[in-house]
Write an enzyme that holds these catalytic residues in place. Sequence first.
Site, mmCIF file in Angstrom:
data_model
loop_
_atom_site.group_PDB
_atom_site.id
_atom_site.type_symbol
_atom_site.label_atom_id
_atom_site.label_comp_id
_atom_site.label_asym_id
_atom_site.label_seq_id
_atom_site.Cartn_x
_atom_site.Cartn_y
_atom_site.Cartn_z
ATOM 1 N N ASN A 9 -14.096 -31.236 -3.559
ATOM 2 C CA ASN A 9 -15.197 -30.333 -3.238
ATOM 3 C C ASN A 9 -15.361 -30.338 -1.720
ATOM 4 O O ASN A 9 -15.851 -31.315 -1.158
ATOM 5 C CB ASN A 9 -16.468 -30.837 -3.939
ATOM 6 C CG ASN A 9 -17.718 -30.114 -3.492
ATOM 7 O OD1 ASN A 9 -17.648 -29.055 -2.873
ATOM 8 N ND2 ASN A 9 -18.879 -30.674 -3.815
ATOM 9 N N TRP A 10 -14.919 -29.260 -1.095
ATOM 10 C CA TRP A 10 -14.940 -29.230 0.376
ATOM 11 C C TRP A 10 -16.339 -28.956 0.932
ATOM 12 O O TRP A 10 -16.542 -29.030 2.142
ATOM 13 C CB TRP A 10 -13.956 -28.159 0.886
ATOM 14 C CG TRP A 10 -12.519 -28.577 0.798
ATOM 15 C CD1 TRP A 10 -12.015 -29.680 0.149
ATOM 16 C CD2 TRP A 10 -11.392 -27.912 1.392
ATOM 17 N NE1 TRP A 10 -10.645 -29.736 0.302
ATOM 18 C CE2 TRP A 10 -10.237 -28.668 1.054
ATOM 19 C CE3 TRP A 10 -11.243 -26.765 2.164
ATOM 20 C CZ2 TRP A 10 -8.952 -28.293 1.477
ATOM 21 C CZ3 TRP A 10 -9.960 -26.395 2.585
ATOM 22 C CH2 TRP A 10 -8.835 -27.157 2.246
ATOM 23 N N LYS A 11 -17.279 -28.591 0.077
ATOM 24 C CA LYS A 11 -18.647 -28.285 0.538
ATOM 25 C C LYS A 11 -18.588 -27.249 1.669
ATOM 26 O O LYS A 11 -17.720 -26.381 1.641
ATOM 27 C CB LYS A 11 -19.369 -29.578 0.940
ATOM 28 C CG LYS A 11 -19.259 -30.647 -0.167
ATOM 29 C CD LYS A 11 -20.165 -31.813 0.033
ATOM 30 C CE LYS A 11 -19.958 -32.790 -1.133
ATOM 31 N NZ LYS A 11 -20.901 -33.886 -1.133
ATOM 32 N N GLU A 159 -22.327 -37.536 -11.203
ATOM 33 C CA GLU A 159 -22.420 -37.875 -9.784
ATOM 34 C C GLU A 159 -23.804 -38.431 -9.485
ATOM 35 O O GLU A 159 -24.768 -37.665 -9.297
ATOM 36 C CB GLU A 159 -22.205 -36.620 -8.932
ATOM 37 C CG GLU A 159 -20.854 -35.969 -9.133
ATOM 38 C CD GLU A 159 -20.466 -35.132 -7.912
ATOM 39 O OE1 GLU A 159 -19.498 -35.487 -7.256
ATOM 40 O OE2 GLU A 159 -21.162 -34.159 -7.618
ATOM 41 N N SER A 203 -18.625 -40.895 -3.412
ATOM 42 C CA SER A 203 -17.951 -41.878 -2.552
ATOM 43 C C SER A 203 -16.646 -42.418 -3.135
ATOM 44 O O SER A 203 -16.319 -43.597 -2.943
ATOM 45 C CB SER A 203 -18.913 -43.019 -2.186
ATOM 46 O OG SER A 203 -19.999 -42.510 -1.435
ATOM 47 N N GLY A 224 -15.752 -35.493 -2.544
ATOM 48 C CA GLY A 224 -16.220 -34.694 -1.417
ATOM 49 C C GLY A 224 -15.460 -35.056 -0.149
ATOM 50 O O GLY A 224 -14.350 -34.589 0.095
ATOM 51 N N GLY A 225 -16.061 -35.935 0.645
ATOM 52 C CA GLY A 225 -15.527 -36.265 1.968
ATOM 53 C C GLY A 225 -14.040 -36.608 1.977
ATOM 54 O O GLY A 225 -13.297 -36.159 2.859
HETATM 55 P P1 PGA Z 1 -18.543 -37.582 -1.715
HETATM 56 O O1 PGA Z 1 -19.107 -36.275 -2.463
HETATM 57 O O2 PGA Z 1 -17.180 -37.879 -2.319
HETATM 58 O O3 PGA Z 1 -18.457 -37.186 -0.264
HETATM 59 O O4 PGA Z 1 -19.501 -38.688 -1.982
HETATM 60 C C1 PGA Z 1 -18.916 -36.072 -3.838
HETATM 61 C C2 PGA Z 1 -19.524 -34.772 -4.264
HETATM 62 O O5 PGA Z 1 -20.600 -34.420 -3.773
HETATM 63 O O6 PGA Z 1 -18.954 -34.045 -5.098
#
Ligand code: PGA
Length: 243
Positions: A9-11, A159, A203, A224-225
């Site tokens: 998920n690149w947000k 999540e 995370s 995400g990150g």
């Molecule tokens: P994160 O985000 O891996 O940066 O914690 C996960 C997400 O929001 O899908």
Amino acid sequence: MPRKIAAGNWKMNGMKSSLSELRILEDKHGDADIAILICPPFTLISACEDTPFDIGGQDCHTAEAGAHTGDISAEMLADAGASYVLTGHSERRTDHGETDALVAAKSQAAYNAGLIAVICIGETLEEREAGQTLDVIDRQLSGSVPQSADALTTVIAYEPVWAIGTGKVPTTEQIAQVHAHIRTRLQSRFDDGAEFSLLYGGSVKGSNAADIFAVPNVDGALVGGASLKAADFSPIIAALESV
Ligand code: PGA
């Protein structure tokens, strides 16, 4: 068997130049037999069409089209080349006040457009500390997952809000407890509840992915990150491939 999915998920990150990361991933994982899903910003969906990966939007409107400035419909995502869409991500729930009913309507809109909905649920730290985690999960599952859902059209991503982008990860026992609970609830509500893919998100990194993927009822991750750079996402994909 539920499908294994490594989802990124690149947000609100990613420019055209970021597509080079996908080419690196393609060299390493282009013929993986798990699903690799990339959810870039809307602006990059069409440009991802020539990758071997599944592509998803990060949100959609409930309507097919209309006077909704700034929104995007599930039909548009499908037209641009997406086959998935995230619904109910905690950042949408927080930043845009999305309710369970709205998330269910968005998920139904996804089905209507032929998209798979990745429906995101999870408790806040306050709720966990108050011992309400499983109640929150129950409320979100019953409110956000449409009755028409099935394992082909729906993925559930657990999540915990406090684990997203914080570097804090629940223990494998905590993940196991919630995922087993989700599985039980899905099995009592849907004939094919055993087949839904259940993702853990929050995370996930190369260094913890193998431990998380060894947890029963974890069929992959929503990342995400660590999905933004091929060098970070690749070890997570490799960990899932080797489960
Ligand atoms: P994160 O985000 O891996 O940066 O914690 C996960 C997400 O929001 O899908």
